[in-house]
Design an enzyme around this catalytic site. Structure first.
Site, PDB file in Angstrom:
ATOM      1  N   GLU A 144      34.977  47.108  40.252  1.00 26.57           N
ATOM      2  CA  GLU A 144      33.774  46.381  40.663  1.00 26.57           C
ATOM      3  C   GLU A 144      34.172  45.106  41.370  1.00 26.57           C
ATOM      4  O   GLU A 144      35.081  44.403  40.920  1.00 26.57           O
ATOM      5  CB  GLU A 144      32.901  46.003  39.463  1.00 26.57           C
ATOM      6  CG  GLU A 144      32.288  47.145  38.690  1.00 26.57           C
ATOM      7  CD  GLU A 144      31.456  46.647  37.497  1.00 26.57           C
ATOM      8  OE1 GLU A 144      31.110  45.437  37.488  1.00 26.57           O
ATOM      9  OE2 GLU A 144      31.178  47.454  36.599  1.00 26.57           O
ATOM     10  N   GLU A 186      34.815  46.639  30.852  1.00 28.28           N
ATOM     11  CA  GLU A 186      34.732  45.224  30.486  1.00 28.28           C
ATOM     12  C   GLU A 186      34.766  45.027  28.969  1.00 28.28           C
ATOM     13  O   GLU A 186      33.813  44.532  28.368  1.00 28.28           O
ATOM     14  CB  GLU A 186      33.484  44.590  31.100  1.00 28.28           C
ATOM     15  CG  GLU A 186      33.535  44.583  32.625  1.00 28.28           C
ATOM     16  CD  GLU A 186      32.319  43.921  33.271  1.00 28.28           C
ATOM     17  OE1 GLU A 186      31.364  43.584  32.558  1.00 28.28           O
ATOM     18  OE2 GLU A 186      32.337  43.762  34.509  1.00 28.28           O
TER      19      GLU A 186
END
Length: 375
Positions: free
Chosen positions: A314, A197
């Site tokens: 995820e 991220e």
């Protein structure tokens, strides 16, 4: 469920039995397996979240560290999960999970510049947990996780690349060289992920994309030069913020790879109101499903159809939303992706699977996930 567990146990026992005695076979040549074949072999993926990725962090943005270890040593129990043992992965495998992502945060365990030596106890513990899954013939993803977090004042350092690339690069290289050396003889069941991220919103967008592209290329070059299986192992490349729309932007580029063995990594928490905050308590309407299909079609058209395999590293839901909708959402994401050749890894911070008693906290979830991939 009981029959499935029994069958898995029998197969595991048979594998252990046949492995007894001297092994006179030649080591397998995994270099012939493409990243697409590896991704295709994955079924259900799961994250060991809030465990090896824990850190002494400012998790709510108030300028104060939320969790301070009593003895000053950050270990995997800091955020409330138990110590991991091999029985966890044995139970997960019996439930049909054959791929796990083990997020790892290194920032509290690094020495001073320029070597940034990883604490030996931490490296040994990381390797021990990896081995629990790897020795069961599961696929394992490892990364640098909250090293790229928001709280730069308390140790997150990856996003400092936008301010001082040379200083960032020194640390990034030093850390990954140690990880590569530690795992160089693990075969292609071990997948290394460049970051988690990451984006650079403090820069103009063209520069921000160029910087992430540069980091991902640096990662590939470093791993490929580090010897052993690292020369060919599959590498998971972080999308821009691991966001689907932003990663499908033409400014995002996959790195050049002499081994041609890369996988794209993105995450899926859409709709945000359902997955992260309790503003949407149910999921499963026609509009919800269409939104999911539109997003996954973007990945298919921009990457899968062009020969780049994709992993949703995820995806997940807020713990407070309606239980039936959790099952619908997880099943729909898994099946939609599976049918497109994309594989998914359920995020679990400890609230989805009871790691002590080895039971799923959401009734019907694992059964729906198995059905979604044809198990």
């Amino acid at each position: 469920m009981k029959l499935f567990r029994l069958a898995a146990a029998v197969m595991t026992a048979a594998m252990l039995f046949t492995s007894c005695g001297a092994d006179t076979t030649e080591p397998k040549d995994y270099s012939s397996r493409s990243s697409a074949e590896i991704v295709s072999d994955m079924k259900i993926g799961w994250n060991l979240g809030n465990t090896l990725d824990v850190c002494a962090a400012d998790r709510d943005g108030d300028g104060i560290i939320n969790d301070v270890p009593e003895n000053g040593i950050v270990d995997e129990t800091l955020w409330g999960n138990p110590m991991t043992d091999s029985s966890l992965f044995e139970a997960l495998k019996a439930d049909g999970i054959n791929a796990v992502r083990i997020p790892i945060t290194w920032r509290d365990h690094l020495g001073d510049a320029p070597d940034y030596k990883v604490d030996e106890d931490w490296m040994n513990r990381v390797k021990e947990v990896v081995d629990y899954a790897y020795d069961l013939d599961m696929y394992v993803i490892i990364n640098i996780h909250h090293d790229g977090g928001d709280d730069s004042k308390f140790g997150a350092w990856v996003r400092s690349a936008s301010e001082d690339y040379d200083k960032f690069s020194e640390k990034y290289n030093a850390l990954w060289k140690q990880i590569c050396a530690e795992f160089s003889e693990y075969d292609d069941r071990l997948i290394m992920e460049s970051a988690n991220e990451i984006g650079f919103d403090d820069l103009p967008q063209d520069d921000a994309y160029a910087l992430l592209n540069k980091i991902n290329q640096q990662f590939v070059d470093l791993v490929r030069a580090s010897g052993g299986y690292n020369a060919t192992r599959p590498l998971l490349i972080a999308g821009y913020w691991t966001d689907i729309a932003k990663t499908c932007d033409s400014r995002y580029q996959m790195p050049a790879d002499p081994a041609n063995n890369l996988i794209l990594s993105v995450h899926y928490y859409t709709p945000w109101e359902f997955c992260i905050i309790n503003k949407k308590m149910t999921w499963g309407s026609e509009a919800d499903v269409k939104e999911l299909e539109r997003n996954m079609n973007k990945l298919k058209e921009n990457f899968v159809d062009k020969g780049v395999p994709v992993i949703i590293g995820e995806f997940g839901f807020n713990n407070g939303v309606q239980p039936e909708s959790k099952v619908k959402f997880a099943s729909a994401v898994s099946k939609t992706c599976y049918d497109m050749g994309i594989r998914t890894f359920l995020w679990d911070n400890g609230e989805v699977y009871d790691r002590t008693n080895h039971v799923w906290r959401v009734e019907g979830l694992i059964e729906a996930l198995r059905e979604s991939v044809g198990l």
